[in-house]
Design a protein around this motif. Structure first.
Motif, PDB file in Angstrom:
ATOM      1  N   VAL A   9       0.837  -1.205   0.000  1.00 35.01           N
ATOM      2  CA  VAL A   9       0.000   0.000   0.000  1.00 35.01           C
ATOM      3  C   VAL A   9       0.872   1.255   0.000  1.00 35.01           C
ATOM      4  O   VAL A   9       0.622   2.207  -0.754  1.00 35.01           O
ATOM      5  N   ASP A  10       1.933   1.275   0.830  1.00 35.04           N
ATOM      6  CA  ASP A  10       2.831   2.431   0.882  1.00 35.04           C
ATOM      7  C   ASP A  10       3.532   2.644  -0.459  1.00 35.04           C
ATOM      8  O   ASP A  10       3.713   3.777  -0.911  1.00 35.04           O
ATOM      9  N   THR A  11       3.945   1.540  -1.092  1.00 35.58           N
ATOM     10  CA  THR A  11       4.610   1.645  -2.395  1.00 35.58           C
ATOM     11  C   THR A  11       3.666   2.217  -3.440  1.00 35.58           C
ATOM     12  O   THR A  11       4.036   3.106  -4.213  1.00 35.58           O
ATOM     13  N   LEU A  12       2.444   1.724  -3.466  1.00 33.93           N
ATOM     14  CA  LEU A  12       1.469   2.214  -4.439  1.00 33.93           C
ATOM     15  C   LEU A  12       1.109   3.673  -4.175  1.00 33.93           C
ATOM     16  O   LEU A  12       0.933   4.453  -5.113  1.00 33.93           O
ATOM     17  N   LYS A  13       1.030   4.056  -2.917  1.00 33.50           N
ATOM     18  CA  LYS A  13       0.747   5.463  -2.581  1.00 33.50           C
ATOM     19  C   LYS A  13       1.853   6.373  -3.105  1.00 33.50           C
ATOM     20  O   LYS A  13       1.588   7.464  -3.610  1.00 33.50           O
ATOM     21  N   ALA A  14       3.110   5.912  -2.963  1.00 29.03           N
ATOM     22  CA  ALA A  14       4.233   6.739  -3.413  1.00 29.03           C
ATOM     23  C   ALA A  14       4.185   6.962  -4.913  1.00 29.03           C
ATOM     24  O   ALA A  14       4.525   8.047  -5.405  1.00 29.03           O
ATOM     25  N   ALA A  15       3.760   5.936  -5.654  1.00 34.25           N
ATOM     26  CA  ALA A  15       3.740   6.045  -7.119  1.00 34.25           C
ATOM     27  C   ALA A  15       2.467   6.691  -7.648  1.00 34.25           C
ATOM     28  O   ALA A  15       2.454   7.228  -8.760  1.00 34.25           O
ATOM     29  N   ALA A  16       1.394   6.639  -6.843  1.00 31.41           N
ATOM     30  CA  ALA A  16       0.075   7.051  -7.336  1.00 31.41           C
ATOM     31  C   ALA A  16      -0.128   8.561  -7.272  1.00 31.41           C
ATOM     32  O   ALA A  16      -1.016   9.071  -6.584  1.00 31.41           O
ATOM     33  N   GLU A  17       0.715   9.282  -8.005  1.00 28.80           N
ATOM     34  CA  GLU A  17       0.590  10.741  -8.119  1.00 28.80           C
ATOM     35  C   GLU A  17       1.157  11.124  -9.468  1.00 28.80           C
ATOM     36  O   GLU A  17       2.179  10.571  -9.899  1.00 28.80           O
ATOM     37  N   SER A  18       0.522  12.046 -10.160  1.00 27.05           N
ATOM     38  CA  SER A  18       0.870  12.329 -11.548  1.00 27.05           C
ATOM     39  C   SER A  18       2.339  12.683 -11.736  1.00 27.05           C
ATOM     40  O   SER A  18       3.024  12.112 -12.588  1.00 27.05           O
ATOM     41  N   SER A  19       2.861  13.604 -10.953  1.00 26.04           N
ATOM     42  CA  SER A  19       4.251  14.037 -11.126  1.00 26.04           C
ATOM     43  C   SER A  19       5.220  12.910 -10.817  1.00 26.04           C
ATOM     44  O   SER A  19       6.245  12.744 -11.492  1.00 26.04           O
ATOM     45  N   ARG A  20       4.918  12.110  -9.795  1.00 25.42           N
ATOM     46  CA  ARG A  20       5.836  11.024  -9.435  1.00 25.42           C
ATOM     47  C   ARG A  20       5.814   9.925 -10.489  1.00 25.42           C
ATOM     48  O   ARG A  20       6.854   9.319 -10.781  1.00 25.42           O
ATOM     49  N   LEU A  21       4.659   9.656 -11.062  1.00 27.21           N
ATOM     50  CA  LEU A  21       4.612   8.706 -12.166  1.00 27.21           C
ATOM     51  C   LEU A  21       5.400   9.223 -13.364  1.00 27.21           C
ATOM     52  O   LEU A  21       6.105   8.462 -14.035  1.00 27.21           O
ATOM     53  N   ARG A  22       5.302  10.525 -13.622  1.00 25.11           N
ATOM     54  CA  ARG A  22       6.070  11.116 -14.721  1.00 25.11           C
ATOM     55  C   ARG A  22       7.566  10.953 -14.457  1.00 25.11           C
ATOM     56  O   ARG A  22       8.343  10.657 -15.380  1.00 25.11           O
ATOM     57  N   ILE A  23       7.987  11.137 -13.201  1.00 25.68           N
ATOM     58  CA  ILE A  23       9.400  10.974 -12.852  1.00 25.68           C
ATOM     59  C   ILE A  23       9.838   9.535 -13.095  1.00 25.68           C
ATOM     60  O   ILE A  23      10.922   9.280 -13.641  1.00 25.68           O
ATOM     61  N   LEU A  24       9.019   8.564 -12.718  1.00 22.10           N
ATOM     62  CA  LEU A  24       9.366   7.158 -12.935  1.00 22.10           C
ATOM     63  C   LEU A  24       9.487   6.845 -14.424  1.00 22.10           C
ATOM     64  O   LEU A  24      10.387   6.105 -14.837  1.00 22.10           O
ATOM     65  N   VAL A  25       8.590   7.406 -15.230  1.00 24.07           N
ATOM     66  CA  VAL A  25       8.678   7.210 -16.679  1.00 24.07           C
ATOM     67  C   VAL A  25      10.002   7.758 -17.204  1.00 24.07           C
ATOM     68  O   VAL A  25      10.696   7.120 -18.003  1.00 24.07           O
ATOM     69  N   LEU A  26      10.384   8.958 -16.742  1.00 26.78           N
ATOM     70  CA  LEU A  26      11.620   9.586 -17.206  1.00 26.78           C
ATOM     71  C   LEU A  26      12.850   8.797 -16.757  1.00 26.78           C
ATOM     72  O   LEU A  26      13.780   8.572 -17.535  1.00 26.78           O
ATOM     73  N   LEU A  27      12.860   8.355 -15.489  1.00 26.41           N
ATOM     74  CA  LEU A  27      14.020   7.615 -14.981  1.00 26.41           C
ATOM     75  C   LEU A  27      14.123   6.227 -15.594  1.00 26.41           C
ATOM     76  O   LEU A  27      15.209   5.634 -15.588  1.00 26.41           O
ATOM     77  N   SER A  28      13.027   5.707 -16.123  1.00 27.85           N
ATOM     78  CA  SER A  28      13.100   4.425 -16.816  1.00 27.85           C
ATOM     79  C   SER A  28      13.873   4.551 -18.114  1.00 27.85           C
ATOM     80  O   SER A  28      14.247   3.542 -18.727  1.00 27.85           O
ATOM     81  N   ARG A  29      14.151   5.798 -18.528  1.00 26.87           N
ATOM     82  CA  ARG A  29      14.909   6.049 -19.760  1.00 26.87           C
ATOM     83  C   ARG A  29      16.307   6.580 -19.493  1.00 26.87           C
ATOM     84  O   ARG A  29      17.011   6.961 -20.424  1.00 26.87           O
ATOM     85  N   GLY A  30      16.719   6.597 -18.219  1.00 23.87           N
ATOM     86  CA  GLY A  30      18.083   7.007 -17.905  1.00 23.87           C
ATOM     87  C   GLY A  30      18.150   7.846 -16.647  1.00 23.87           C
ATOM     88  O   GLY A  30      17.135   8.342 -16.147  1.00 23.87           O
ATOM     89  N   ASP A  31      19.368   8.001 -16.117  1.00 26.01           N
ATOM     90  CA  ASP A  31      19.587   8.754 -14.883  1.00 26.01           C
ATOM     91  C   ASP A  31      19.480  10.248 -15.146  1.00 26.01           C
ATOM     92  O   ASP A  31      19.952  10.748 -16.175  1.00 26.01           O
ATOM     93  N   LEU A  32      18.923  10.969 -14.166  1.00 27.15           N
ATOM     94  CA  LEU A  32      18.712  12.412 -14.321  1.00 27.15           C
ATOM     95  C   LEU A  32      18.997  13.119 -13.009  1.00 27.15           C
ATOM     96  O   LEU A  32      18.858  12.543 -11.925  1.00 27.15           O
ATOM     97  N   THR A  33      19.385  14.394 -13.101  1.00 28.50           N
ATOM     98  CA  THR A  33      19.596  15.221 -11.921  1.00 28.50           C
ATOM     99  C   THR A  33      18.304  15.952 -11.563  1.00 28.50           C
ATOM    100  O   THR A  33      17.341  15.973 -12.338  1.00 28.50           O
ATOM    101  N   VAL A  34      18.299  16.580 -10.384  1.00 26.39           N
ATOM    102  CA  VAL A  34      17.152  17.402  -9.986  1.00 26.39           C
ATOM    103  C   VAL A  34      16.950  18.526 -11.000  1.00 26.39           C
ATOM    104  O   VAL A  34      15.815  18.837 -11.386  1.00 26.39           O
ATOM    105  N   SER A  35      18.040  19.126 -11.463  1.00 21.91           N
ATOM    106  CA  SER A  35      17.940  20.214 -12.445  1.00 21.91           C
ATOM    107  C   SER A  35      17.310  19.719 -13.744  1.00 21.91           C
ATOM    108  O   SER A  35      16.477  20.402 -14.343  1.00 21.91           O
ATOM    109  N   ASP A  36      17.718  18.515 -14.183  1.00 22.56           N
ATOM    110  CA  ASP A  36      17.120  17.934 -15.385  1.00 22.56           C
ATOM    111  C   ASP A  36      15.612  17.772 -15.209  1.00 22.56           C
ATOM    112  O   ASP A  36      14.815  18.153 -16.080  1.00 22.56           O
ATOM    113  N   LEU A  37      15.223  17.185 -14.079  1.00 23.42           N
ATOM    114  CA  LEU A  37      13.809  16.916 -13.831  1.00 23.42           C
ATOM    115  C   LEU A  37      13.011  18.211 -13.668  1.00 23.42           C
ATOM    116  O   LEU A  37      11.867  18.308 -14.129  1.00 23.42           O
TER     117      LEU A  37
END
Length: 269
Positions: A9-37
């Motif tokens: 439940v905690d894991t799903l809560k962490a992912a279940a937000e639009s911006s955080r899902l977008r971050i996961l999509v981006l990181l699935s394509r490579g490493d990024l810095t805070v500035s990049d994101l």
């Protein structure tokens, strides 16, 4: 691996937000810095940092330091990484928000490639000269490919990765690849090369070959290509590499045979 109901439940809560899902999509394509994101998401740095903190606490992503830069990546844990990959694979790349994010990600990667091209152009002449003293790269790569074979495996580590070439040639075989190098300039070149080749299942990070910033007993293949002759204690580097292997994992070392060519030592370290 199974987890408790509360953990899931905690894991799903962490992912279940639009911006955080977008971050996961981006990181699935490579490493990024805070500035990049921040640039890609169009959000403030504190807000992006908050999202990253929640994803870190849930064990969905990892963080590593490279000089003054902090890079974020998908977690190194196989089960959690598989969970994230399954999650993001269900998101349509035709979604308007995802399309915009990937366009901005492409712009960020182009900047990396421009920096890498500038560094390479300044140093290519000396590299080409040094490489002309070695066995041809194609012969070495052909021998490596023959040794490794065609059977897929879980994870690869390239110590002293340089331009990331070994990560590139073995990318079709491994699910997760990691390259370690001390030179930030070389890491810039390696990231650009991996981006250009469209390789999203490999990452590179700064670290010491004697104390690499990766977990032990975690890799099916570890490579050390033309690195040992630069080290003051190559045996210690091999011993450390062995500790990083999973049971039945393989270590491949490429280096010079003994020789009496003093100009290689004097002029090329």
């Amino acid at each position: 691996m199974h987890v408790s109901l509360d953990t899931m439940v905690d894991t799903l809560k962490a992912a279940a937000e639009s911006s955080r899902l977008r971050i996961l999509v981006l990181l699935s394509r490579g490493d990024l810095t805070v500035s990049d994101l921040t640039e890609i998401l169009g959000q403030s740095q504190p807000r992006v940092s908050r999202h990253l903190k929640l994803l870190l606490e849930a064990g969905l992503i990892g963080r590593y330091q490279e000089g003054s830069w902090a890079f974020f990546r998908l977690t190194d844990t196989d089960n959690s990484r598989d969970f994230v990959q399954r999650l993001v694979s269900g998101i349509s790349e035709a979604d308007p928000q995802v399309v915009r994010d990937l366009e901005r990600l492409a712009a960020v990667k182009r900047k990396r490639q421009d920096r890498a091209a500038e560094y390479f152009s300044e140093n290519a002449a000396s590299w080409d000269h040094i490489r002309s003293l070695h066995v041809p790269d194609r012969a070495v790569e052909a021998a490596l490919i023959k040794l490794v074979g065609k059977r897929p495996f879980q994870s690869m580590l390239d110590l002293g990765t340089g331009t990331g070439r070994l990560l590139e040639i073995f990318a079709p075989l491994y699910r997760r690849g990691v390259g370690i190098d001390m030179s930030r300039e070389m890491l810039t070149v390696a990231r650009a090369n991996l981006d250009k080749a469209g390789i999203a299942n490999a990452q590179v990070r700064q670290g010491d070959i004697f104390s690499p910033p990766v977990e032990r007993n975690a890799f099916d293949l570890v490579t050390i290509h033309q690195v040992l002759h630069y080290l003051d204690d190559p045996a210690r580097a091999i011993a450390e590499a062995a500790r990083l292997l999973r049971p039945s994992g393989r270590l491949i070392v490429v280096d010079f045979a003994p020789h009496n060519l003093e100009f290689l030592r004097d002029q090329h370290a």
